[in-house]
Scaffold this motif. Structure first.
Motif, short mmCIF file in Angstrom:
data_model
loop_
_atom_site.label_atom_id
_atom_site.label_comp_id
_atom_site.label_asym_id
_atom_site.label_seq_id
_atom_site.Cartn_x
_atom_site.Cartn_y
_atom_site.Cartn_z
N THR A 51 0.82 -1.21 0.00
CA THR A 51 0.00 0.00 0.00
C THR A 51 0.85 1.26 0.00
O THR A 51 0.32 2.36 -0.10
CB THR A 51 -0.92 0.01 1.23
N ALA A 52 2.16 1.09 0.14
CA ALA A 52 3.09 2.22 0.10
C ALA A 52 4.39 1.75 -0.53
O ALA A 52 4.75 0.57 -0.45
CB ALA A 52 3.34 2.76 1.51
N PHE A 53 5.09 2.66 -1.13
CA PHE A 53 6.35 2.36 -1.80
C PHE A 53 7.44 2.16 -0.75
O PHE A 53 7.65 3.03 0.11
CB PHE A 53 6.72 3.52 -2.72
N PRO A 54 8.16 1.02 -0.77
CA PRO A 54 9.23 0.80 0.21
C PRO A 54 10.32 1.87 0.08
O PRO A 54 10.98 1.97 -0.96
CB PRO A 54 9.76 -0.59 -0.16
N SER A 55 10.49 2.65 1.10
CA SER A 55 11.43 3.77 1.03
C SER A 55 12.87 3.32 0.83
O SER A 55 13.69 4.06 0.27
CB SER A 55 11.32 4.62 2.31
N SER A 56 13.20 2.10 1.26
CA SER A 56 14.58 1.63 1.15
C SER A 56 15.00 1.42 -0.30
O SER A 56 16.20 1.36 -0.61
CB SER A 56 14.76 0.31 1.92
N LEU A 57 14.05 1.33 -1.23
CA LEU A 57 14.39 1.15 -2.64
C LEU A 57 15.07 2.37 -3.23
O LEU A 57 15.80 2.28 -4.21
CB LEU A 57 13.14 0.82 -3.46
N GLY A 58 14.83 3.52 -2.63
CA GLY A 58 15.41 4.76 -3.16
C GLY A 58 16.91 4.78 -3.13
O GLY A 58 17.54 5.54 -3.88
N ALA A 59 17.54 3.94 -2.30
CA ALA A 59 18.99 3.93 -2.18
C ALA A 59 19.65 2.91 -3.10
O ALA A 59 20.87 2.76 -3.07
CB ALA A 59 19.38 3.65 -0.73
N LEU A 60 18.86 2.17 -3.91
CA LEU A 60 19.41 1.13 -4.77
C LEU A 60 19.60 1.63 -6.19
O LEU A 60 18.94 2.57 -6.63
CB LEU A 60 18.48 -0.09 -4.79
N SER A 61 20.51 0.97 -6.90
CA SER A 61 20.78 1.33 -8.30
C SER A 61 20.11 0.33 -9.23
O SER A 61 20.74 -0.26 -10.11
CB SER A 61 22.29 1.36 -8.56
N LEU A 62 18.82 0.13 -9.04
CA LEU A 62 18.08 -0.82 -9.86
C LEU A 62 17.99 -0.34 -11.31
O LEU A 62 17.86 0.85 -11.58
CB LEU A 62 16.67 -1.01 -9.32
N ARG A 63 18.01 -1.31 -12.23
CA ARG A 63 17.77 -1.01 -13.64
C ARG A 63 16.40 -1.50 -14.08
O ARG A 63 15.88 -1.02 -15.10
CB ARG A 63 18.86 -1.65 -14.51
#
Length: 677
Positions: free
Chosen positions: A532-544
């Motif tokens: 129901t919310a965007f996981p904030s920890s993803l903001g620190a990853l370099s996902l492609r």
């Protein structure tokens, strides 16, 4: 310009008369709507491409200006006639393509024209509505041919007269005809190495005796059996493709051969030495009646023993997928000491024996997926089992465990697919007793393992350190509804190496799950969950790559484009979420990111009241309403109160100025006489 640049002209493609392009000794006139061969092209051309035009007749004088021609292509024209003298000036022609034309109309005159080409090596007559008699006439005088294609015609029956004079032929393509009978048609082709008879109607191959042939493609026919000639001659056959037929028995192959690839995919093949009901057919034989004119012979074949006489010692690839095999006879694989790739997927196997030593020592790929396997048999204390294996596919079976240490001796194992089985990983979750849980699969310490799929295995509450000692790059645990229990501590051993992680459909609902430790992660699949919310920890990853489909997300963070994630992301999928049409600032920010592709952008929708809209084209009334609803309330109240305050202030000023003198007199009268200063 070409003349001015000197040596650069050889690499350019200047426009020639008729709109053609020339480079060195090649002229390309493809798709120019030409109705005849242009006569003003460069005279030293060795290659002339006239494909996709409307030429109907190749006249006697059409090619006279081009006496150096070595290659001519007239594919996909409307060619009905080649006049007998058309090639008299091009007797050095070595390659000729006439595919996709109408040569059946005047084939006898065309045959006369072709007879003037003594140097012709390659001829393509595909898709010309030719019968076997027409083909025979067209190639009768072409004894120099090395490659011939008569694919996509209407050939039905071949006999020894059709290709009688093609003694130099190396390659013959007969695919996609209507051939139902071949009677000694290839016996005179002593140099033939590649034969393609795929997509025809051949019911069987008997007395196969082409000893010089290296590649035979007989796929997509209606073959029920394949019988090689009983001979001690060495067959040079290397690739035999009998896939997509109706084979009932394993083919009877030459006693001596160099066969490297045997493709039997999608047949009705099985072994009959013993049947599921316990009946033994070890001594049962089958009789084949061979009728040749007025002469008939009966060939008696044992259903199993004949296979033992086949030479499979050089076999590297065996594909028996999509058949009805429910067991492998004893000693079957022992005949294949060089086997590296074995495909037995989509059969009826219930067990498979992993024995130490031959014949599995050389296996690099083993596919047992989509069977009925309940166990893999391995001798107790077995040593080197599958030592060379790199890929092991066991998906979609009924396995509950694997032999202990099955991967311990696989020194090169890199990819394992255990998906769609009922397996648990060691160590099991704390509190799960032996009576409650089945035996577990232990992959700890398998250092070479890089790809692992555990999708749909019914994993529950993963805990402990199941991946300790591994260096997984790709992990799929999707479709395990009870696999996650809180944090991702059980993945700690993969924090440095993991690059691809699939948590699709794992009932993930908490945005507090911390992914920040997985700095090497490049692709993450979180689709099919309940976020129901965007996981904030993803903001620190370099996902492609990031997949967020099928969740409950009303919006993404408005600053997502400014995070490290937003700068590195190249592909994202976002559809099937209940986004709010009035909070789409994040969507606009993503659209402005260069290099980012929303793979399902056309499927992304948002909700406004009871309406479902596309964020790419919101109606103007909706935009105005959203601006009203999202405005700052404090500012809104200030704007509403300001006119009232101004009105009161003006009214006070008017009253004061109007009553000013009276008020001053009243003050004076009440304060008495004035005082001196």
């Amino acid at each position: 310009l070409a003349v001015g640049w000197g040596s650069g002209a050889a690499r350019a493609w200047p426009t020639s008369p008729g709109g053609c392009e020339a480079a060195q000794v090649s002229v390309d006139c493809t798709g120019r709507w030409l109705s005849s061969v242009p006569g003003s092209l460069r005279g030293d051309a060795e290659e002339l491409l006239l494909d996709d035009n409307t030429i109907q007749v190749l006249g006697n004088a059409s090619l006279l200006p081009y006496q150096q021609l070595r290659c001519l292509s007239l594919t996909r024209n409307r060619l009905e006639l080649i006049q007998p003298g058309a090639f008299l000036g091009s007797r050095g022609l070595r390659a000729l393509s006439l595919a996709d034309n109408l040569l059946f109309a005047n084939y006898s005159q065309t045959a006369a024209a072709l007879s003037a080409l003594p140097a012709l090596r390659t001829l393509d007559l595909a898709a010309n509505r030719l019968t076997e008699d027409m083909v025979s006439a067209l190639v009768w005088n072409l004894s120099s041919l090395e490659s011939l294609s008569v694919a996509r015609n209407i050939i039905m029956r071949l006999d020894s007269s059709v290709f009688a004079n093609l003694t130099q032929l190396l390659e013959l393509n007969l695919e996609k005809n209507y051939i139902f009978e071949i009677d000694r048609a290839f016996e005179g082709l002593e140099r033939l190495q590649k034969l393609n008879v795929a997509y025809n109607y051949l019911p069987c191959v008997v007395e196969f005796g082409l000893t010089r042939l290296r590649v035979l493609n007989a796929s997509y026919n209606v073959l029920e059996w394949f019988l090689a000639l009983e001979s001690d001659d060495l067959f040079e056959l290397e690739v035999l493709d009998l896939s997509h037929n109706r084979l009932l028995f394993f083919p009877v192959l030459p006693r001596r051969s160099r066969l490297r690839a045997l493709l039997l995919r999608d047949n009705e093949l099985s072994f009959y030495q013993r049947l599921p009901n316990g009946t033994s057919l070890a001594n049962v034989t089958a009789q084949f009646l061979l009728v040749d004119g007025n002469h008939s012979t009966v060939t008696t074949v044992s259903l199993w023993d004949e296979i033992c006489h086949s030479d499979l010692s050089s076999l590297r690839l065996l594909d028996m997928s999509q058949n009805q095999v429910w067991y492998l006879p004893e000693g079957f694989l022992a005949q294949m000491p060089s086997l590296t790739h074995l495909k037995l997927n989509q059969n009826c196997l219930e067990t498979f024996q992993l024995a130490e030593g031959e014949p599995l020592d050389t296996l690099m790929e083993l596919d047992l997926s989509q069977n009925r396997l309940e166990e893999l048999g391995a001798p107790a204390g077995a040593g080197d089992v599958l030592p060379s294996l790199q890929l092991f596919n066991l998906s979609s079976n009924r396995l509950r465990t694997l032999p202990r240490g099955v991967f311990t001796h696989s020194r090169s194992i890199a990819t394992v697919d255990l998906s769609r089985n009922r397996l648990d990983l060691c160590p099991r979750p704390a509190g799960a007793g032996e009576a409650e849980s089945p035996p577990c699969v232990d992959i700890r310490g398998v250092e070479t393992l890089t790809h692992l799929s555990l999708a749909g295995c019914g994993l529950r509450g993963l805990g402990g350190r199941p991946f300790q000692g591994t260096s997984l790059i790709h992990l799929d645990i999707s479709d395990n509804h009870q696999a996650l229990s809180g944090d991702l501590e059980w993945l700690q051993d993969l924090a440095v190496t993991l690059r691809v992680l699939s948590l699709r459909n794992t009932s993930l609902s908490s945005a507090a799950v911390d992914f920040s430790a997985f700095r090497s992660l490049r692709r993450l699949d979180l689709s099919g969950n309940s976020l129901t919310a965007f996981p904030s920890s993803l903001g620190a990853l370099s996902l492609r790559g990031l997949d967020l489909r099928d969740n409950r997300l009303p919006a993404l963070p408005p600053d997502v484009a400014r995070t490290l994630l937003g700068k590195s992301l190249r592909e994202v999928t976002l559809s099937r979420n209940p986004y709010n049409c009035c909070t789409l600032g994040w969507w606009d920010a993503l659209q402005r990111l260069q290099g980012l592709v929303v793979l399902d952008g056309g499927e992304v929708t948002c909700t406004y009241g009871s309406r479902t809209l596309s964020p790419r084209a919101l109606p103007e009334p909706v935009l105005r309403s959203c601006r009203w609803h999202t405005a700052d309330l404090a500012l809104l109240y200030l704007v509403l109160a300001l006119p009232t305050c101004l009105t009161l202030l003006v009214a006070f000023a008017v009253v004061f100025l109007t009553l000013k003198e009276k008020l001053l007199k009243m003050v004076k009268s009440r304060c008495g006489v004035s005082s001196s200063y």
